[in-house]
Write a protein that holds these residues in place. Structure first.
Motif, PDB file in Angstrom:
ATOM      1  N   PHE A 160      44.558  50.556  29.730  1.00  0.00           N
ATOM      2  CA  PHE A 160      45.615  49.582  29.982  1.00  0.00           C
ATOM      3  C   PHE A 160      45.535  48.320  29.128  1.00  0.00           C
ATOM      4  CE2 PHE A 160      45.177  51.845  34.065  1.00  0.00           C
ATOM      5  CZ  PHE A 160      46.451  52.364  34.153  1.00  0.00           C
ATOM      6  N   GLY A 161      44.377  48.040  28.587  1.00  0.00           N
ATOM      7  CA  GLY A 161      44.182  46.803  27.832  1.00  0.00           C
ATOM      8  C   GLY A 161      43.473  45.761  28.677  1.00  0.00           C
ATOM      9  N   LYS A 162      42.740  44.897  28.006  1.00  0.00           N
ATOM     10  CA  LYS A 162      41.908  43.908  28.687  1.00  0.00           C
ATOM     11  C   LYS A 162      42.730  42.916  29.509  1.00  0.00           C
ATOM     12  CE  LYS A 162      37.831  41.151  27.784  1.00  0.00           C
ATOM     13  NZ  LYS A 162      36.832  40.784  26.805  1.00  0.00           N
ATOM     14  N   THR A 163      43.853  42.462  28.961  1.00  0.00           N
ATOM     15  CA  THR A 163      44.677  41.468  29.655  1.00  0.00           C
ATOM     16  C   THR A 163      45.230  42.024  30.963  1.00  0.00           C
ATOM     17  OG1 THR A 163      45.310  40.546  27.520  1.00  0.00           O
ATOM     18  CG2 THR A 163      46.645  39.923  29.402  1.00  0.00           C
ATOM     19  N   GLN A 164      45.734  43.233  30.935  1.00  0.00           N
ATOM     20  CA  GLN A 164      46.307  43.845  32.139  1.00  0.00           C
ATOM     21  C   GLN A 164      45.240  44.086  33.201  1.00  0.00           C
ATOM     22  OE1 GLN A 164      49.443  44.098  32.691  1.00  0.00           O
ATOM     23  NE2 GLN A 164      49.352  45.195  34.626  1.00  0.00           N
ATOM     24  N   VAL A 165      44.066  44.532  32.796  1.00  0.00           N
ATOM     25  CA  VAL A 165      42.983  44.777  33.748  1.00  0.00           C
ATOM     26  C   VAL A 165      42.541  43.462  34.390  1.00  0.00           C
ATOM     27  CG1 VAL A 165      40.581  45.542  33.974  1.00  0.00           C
ATOM     28  CG2 VAL A 165      42.203  46.887  32.651  1.00  0.00           C
ATOM     29  N   ARG A 166      42.450  42.402  33.598  1.00  0.00           N
ATOM     30  CA  ARG A 166      42.071  41.094  34.154  1.00  0.00           C
ATOM     31  C   ARG A 166      43.111  40.599  35.155  1.00  0.00           C
ATOM     32  NH1 ARG A 166      38.680  36.994  31.042  1.00  0.00           N
ATOM     33  NH2 ARG A 166      37.031  38.302  30.241  1.00  0.00           N
ATOM     34  N   LYS A 167      44.371  40.830  34.856  1.00  0.00           N
ATOM     35  CA  LYS A 167      45.456  40.419  35.753  1.00  0.00           C
ATOM     36  C   LYS A 167      45.357  41.165  37.083  1.00  0.00           C
ATOM     37  CE  LYS A 167      50.497  40.271  35.975  1.00  0.00           C
ATOM     38  NZ  LYS A 167      51.737  40.638  35.295  1.00  0.00           N
ATOM     39  N   ILE A 168      45.161  42.473  37.007  1.00  0.00           N
ATOM     40  CA  ILE A 168      45.033  43.295  38.211  1.00  0.00           C
ATOM     41  C   ILE A 168      43.800  42.879  39.016  1.00  0.00           C
ATOM     42  CG2 ILE A 168      44.540  45.639  39.032  1.00  0.00           C
ATOM     43  CD1 ILE A 168      46.245  46.624  36.619  1.00  0.00           C
ATOM     44  N   THR A 169      42.697  42.636  38.323  1.00  0.00           N
ATOM     45  CA  THR A 169      41.450  42.261  38.991  1.00  0.00           C
ATOM     46  C   THR A 169      41.577  40.918  39.696  1.00  0.00           C
ATOM     47  OG1 THR A 169      40.235  43.459  37.279  1.00  0.00           O
ATOM     48  CG2 THR A 169      38.972  41.972  38.655  1.00  0.00           C
ATOM     49  N   ARG A 170      42.164  39.936  39.014  1.00  0.00           N
ATOM     50  CA  ARG A 170      42.348  38.618  39.643  1.00  0.00           C
ATOM     51  C   ARG A 170      43.243  38.723  40.875  1.00  0.00           C
ATOM     52  NH1 ARG A 170      42.663  36.612  34.328  1.00  0.00           N
ATOM     53  NH2 ARG A 170      44.925  36.675  34.452  1.00  0.00           N
ATOM     54  N   LYS A 171      44.299  39.506  40.781  1.00  0.00           N
ATOM     55  CA  LYS A 171      45.211  39.676  41.913  1.00  0.00           C
ATOM     56  C   LYS A 171      44.479  40.298  43.101  1.00  0.00           C
ATOM     57  CE  LYS A 171      49.572  41.894  43.149  1.00  0.00           C
ATOM     58  NZ  LYS A 171      50.602  42.837  42.733  1.00  0.00           N
ATOM     59  N   ALA A 172      43.665  41.308  42.841  1.00  0.00           N
ATOM     60  CA  ALA A 172      42.921  41.986  43.902  1.00  0.00           C
ATOM     61  C   ALA A 172      41.894  41.053  44.548  1.00  0.00           C
ATOM     62  CB  ALA A 172      42.227  43.226  43.345  1.00  0.00           C
ATOM     63  N   VAL A 173      41.181  40.295  43.730  1.00  0.00           N
ATOM     64  CA  VAL A 173      40.174  39.363  44.267  1.00  0.00           C
ATOM     65  C   VAL A 173      40.855  38.264  45.075  1.00  0.00           C
ATOM     66  CG1 VAL A 173      38.437  37.635  43.634  1.00  0.00           C
ATOM     67  CG2 VAL A 173      38.410  39.881  42.557  1.00  0.00           C
ATOM     68  N   TYR A 177      37.871  34.096  35.836  1.00  0.00           N
ATOM     69  CA  TYR A 177      36.741  34.724  35.162  1.00  0.00           C
ATOM     70  C   TYR A 177      35.760  33.651  34.720  1.00  0.00           C
ATOM     71  CZ  TYR A 177      38.331  39.503  34.969  1.00  0.00           C
ATOM     72  OH  TYR A 177      38.686  40.776  35.303  1.00  0.00           O
ATOM     73  N   ARG A 178      34.499  33.906  34.984  1.00  0.00           N
ATOM     74  CA  ARG A 178      33.426  33.036  34.529  1.00  0.00           C
ATOM     75  C   ARG A 178      32.300  33.951  34.075  1.00  0.00           C
ATOM     76  NH1 ARG A 178      31.473  28.562  38.636  1.00  0.00           N
ATOM     77  NH2 ARG A 178      33.557  27.757  38.235  1.00  0.00           N
ATOM     78  N   ASN A 179      31.988  33.909  32.787  1.00  0.00           N
ATOM     79  CA  ASN A 179      30.941  34.778  32.222  1.00  0.00           C
ATOM     80  C   ASN A 179      31.203  36.248  32.511  1.00  0.00           C
ATOM     81  OD1 ASN A 179      29.574  32.504  31.255  1.00  0.00           O
ATOM     82  ND2 ASN A 179      28.446  32.277  33.172  1.00  0.00           N
ATOM     83  N   GLU A 180      32.424  36.676  32.261  1.00  0.00           N
ATOM     84  CA  GLU A 180      32.843  38.078  32.438  1.00  0.00           C
ATOM     85  C   GLU A 180      32.767  38.564  33.884  1.00  0.00           C
ATOM     86  OE1 GLU A 180      34.303  39.915  30.026  1.00  0.00           O
ATOM     87  OE2 GLU A 180      34.139  38.095  28.828  1.00  0.00           O
TER      88      GLU A 180
END
Length: 137
Positions: free
Chosen positions: A23-36, A71-74
């Motif tokens: 999916f790409g790094k940006t999309q995964v980060r978006k999904i992860t932040r939303k879930a958290v 995100y902080r230190n991945e």
């Protein structure tokens, strides 16, 4: 003051790497932040509900705050703490761990409530993140 609940999931790095390839790094980060964020919101509500045990005027419950996931230190994280005009963060530590007065250990009504609430919310938090990521993919 903020209590930290740290969840580590085995195989998470490999899974995230596979998702980033797809999916790409940006999309995964978006999904992860939303879930958290959603998981942290549920933990915050549960904490407020559990704090009803030692509610007096309700200021400690009203001043529970949650930061949005970042995100902080991945590593993605959201913090829960206390902030507000009544400055209840000063009393939360005393309620949680007790205090000594005239050589005697005092354990208030709220003794250990926050720690128990966070410990009991762990599985709910992980389940929420799992469901949210599953929906987003």
């Amino acid at each position: 003051m903020s209590e930290k609940f740290i969840a580590e999931i085995e195989g998470a790095k490999e899974t995230l790497n596979a998702l980033e390839k797809k999916f790409g790094k940006t999309q995964v980060r978006k999904i992860t932040r939303k879930a958290v964020n959603l998981g942290a919101e549920k933990v915050e509500k549960k904490l407020q509900q559990d704090m009803e045990v030692f509610k007096d005027q309700g200021y400690s419950i009203d001043e529970v705050v949650r930061t949005t996931a970042r995100y902080r230190n991945e590593v993605v994280e959201a913090e829960i703490g206390w902030n507000g005009p009544k400055e209840r963060y000063r009393l939360i530590h005393l309620n949680e761990w007790g205090y000594t007065r005239n050589g005697r250990q005092i354990r208030p009504r709220g003794f250990g409530v926050i720690t128990k609430s966070l410990a009991n919310s762990g599985q709910m938090y992980l389940d929420t993140i799992y469901e949210e990521v599953k929906k987003s993919l």
